[in-house]
Design an enzyme around this catalytic site. Structure first.
Site, mmCIF file in Angstrom:
data_model
loop_
_atom_site.group_PDB
_atom_site.id
_atom_site.type_symbol
_atom_site.label_atom_id
_atom_site.label_comp_id
_atom_site.label_asym_id
_atom_site.label_seq_id
_atom_site.Cartn_x
_atom_site.Cartn_y
_atom_site.Cartn_z
ATOM 1 N N CYS A 149 0.831 -1.207 0.000
ATOM 2 C CA CYS A 149 0.000 0.000 0.000
ATOM 3 C C CYS A 149 0.866 1.258 0.000
ATOM 4 O O CYS A 149 1.435 1.633 1.034
ATOM 5 C CB CYS A 149 -0.909 -0.013 1.232
ATOM 6 S SG CYS A 149 -1.899 1.477 1.389
ATOM 7 N N CYS A 152 -0.413 4.071 2.257
ATOM 8 C CA CYS A 152 -0.158 3.866 3.694
ATOM 9 C C CYS A 152 1.311 4.115 4.038
ATOM 10 O O CYS A 152 1.620 4.710 5.063
ATOM 11 C CB CYS A 152 -0.479 2.428 4.105
ATOM 12 S SG CYS A 152 -1.991 1.776 3.423
ATOM 13 N N ASP A 153 2.219 3.632 3.194
ATOM 14 C CA ASP A 153 3.634 3.560 3.592
ATOM 15 C C ASP A 153 4.581 4.458 2.800
ATOM 16 O O ASP A 153 5.754 4.569 3.156
ATOM 17 C CB ASP A 153 4.122 2.106 3.467
ATOM 18 C CG ASP A 153 3.322 1.166 4.359
ATOM 19 O OD1 ASP A 153 2.898 1.619 5.435
ATOM 20 O OD2 ASP A 153 3.118 0.006 3.978
#
Ligand code: NAP
Length: 325
Positions: A149, A152-153
């Protein structure tokens, strides 16, 4: 105790079975649109969010192809809007996950983290999860440089070198997003032509931060505390090589979240639930929507459309049953 998405606590009692007319499993575009339509039909639907609130779409930084948002809209923001609209008409959204189902008789029984439900009809919109490469080091280094992701990261890779694996729309879209943070993004693809659509291809191929490594697969993720390099193999020549990197983002397709329905509902060989044009499954009163039954389109708009269809059919099903009773 469960929490709805507005943060208020709502009571739940695992000893007590809650009987609902429509239970929606999943809170992505498919599930929340189904809830909106079922709520407007005054069926008081309950949505179980599952672990991924808002589904995969909520993890997308910007959605540029959902009509009505000419400047794009954040994935999480769109999910919140879907939810707000469904709740406005009476849908209840529970932060809860179905653990098992008994579909042997109606009403169908659903056991969740917090409750037991009996549902006259069920709309399954549990979505899909990202596939893994299944190479040494991948599991051990997940969260330590391996990610599925970018939204997300990506932030953790400011001014770092990252690799993206895959040649589809997801890989290119996420690679482009990663260029906001990373100093360079290398896309490793197992063939020499991309599966992704032309618009994304053109953007990726002309982005100065993105470079491509063709005909290559990752055979091992190397590192102890964090990812340091990848072992690579050329798919044509068989040549082995190594590439230093700080991160590895994997976008190689998805697997539907249908384990708990196995043996109870008809599925194809990949685990996607079989459904007809009316979103009807092999059992009466059970409908599907979104990626759990769609390996092809996988768009927010198509998932939302399937959610609407599923809820309309659930409404017809319950009305017909009430008339015949
Ligand atoms: P996808 O289209 O199935 O692409 C998966 C990619 O991963 C392919 O390039 C495939 O290679 C590669 N791959 C698969 N298994 C692999 C393995 N074991 N090792 C290395 N590479 C592997 O999946 P997706 O990109 O997630 O997209 C799925 C669907 O969602 C598509 O219909 C897509 O159009 C849609 N989508 C659309 C958007 C958008 O419109 N903005 C965004 C995201 C997704 P091969 O090409 O060789 O098979």
């Amino acid at each position: 105790m469960a929490f709805n998405l507005t943060g208020f606590s709502v009571s739940s009692n695992s000893d007590q079975e809650k009987h609902v007319k429509v239970l929606v499993l999943g809170s992505g575009p498919a599930g929340l649109t189904a809830a909106l339509y079922a709520a407007r039909a005054e069926l008081d639907p309950v949505v179980l969010t599952g672990m991924e609130l808002g589904g995969q779409a909520a993890l997308t930084h910007t959605i540029e192809n959902y009509p009505g948002f000419p400047d794009g809209v954040g994935g999480a923001e769109l999910g919140e809007l879907f939810q707000k609209q469904a709740e406005r008409f009476g849908a209840t959204v529970e932060f809860d996950t179905a653990n098992s189902v008994d579909l042997s008789q109606r009403p169908y029984k659903i056991i969740t983290e917090n409750s037991n439900y009996l549902a006259d009809s069920l709309i399954i919109a549990t979505g899909a999860r990202p596939n893994h490469l299944d190479v040494p080091g991948e599991v051990e280094l997940t969260g330590k440089g391996v990610s599925y992701c970018a939204t997300c990261d990506g932030w953790f890779f400011k001014e770092k070198k990252v690799v993206v694996v895959g040649g589809g729309d997801s890989a290119l879209e996420e690679a482009l997003f990663l260029t906001r943070f990373a100093s360079s993004v290398t896309i490793i693809h197992r063939r020499d032509s991309l599966r992704a659509g032309k618009v994304l291809q053109n953007r990726a191929l002309t982005n100065p931060k993105i470079n491509f490594v063709w005909d290559t697969v990752v055979t091992e993720v190397v590192g102890t505390e964090k990812v340091t390099s990848l072992a690579l193999k050329n798919t044509k020549s068989g040549e082995l090589s190594s590439m230093q990197t700080d991160g590895l983002f994997i976008f190689i397709g998805h697997t539907p979240n249908t384990q708990m329905f196995r043996g109870q509902l008809e599925m194809d060989e990949l685990g996607y639930i079989n459904a007809n044009h009316f979103m009807e499954t092999s059992l009466p009163g059970i409908f599907v929507a979104g990626e759990v039954a769609d390996s092809h389109f996988r768009q927010v708009i198509t998932s939302a459309g399937m959610g609407a269809s599923a809820a309309i059919q659930a409404t017809h099903f319950l009305e017909k049953e009430a008339i015949e009773a």
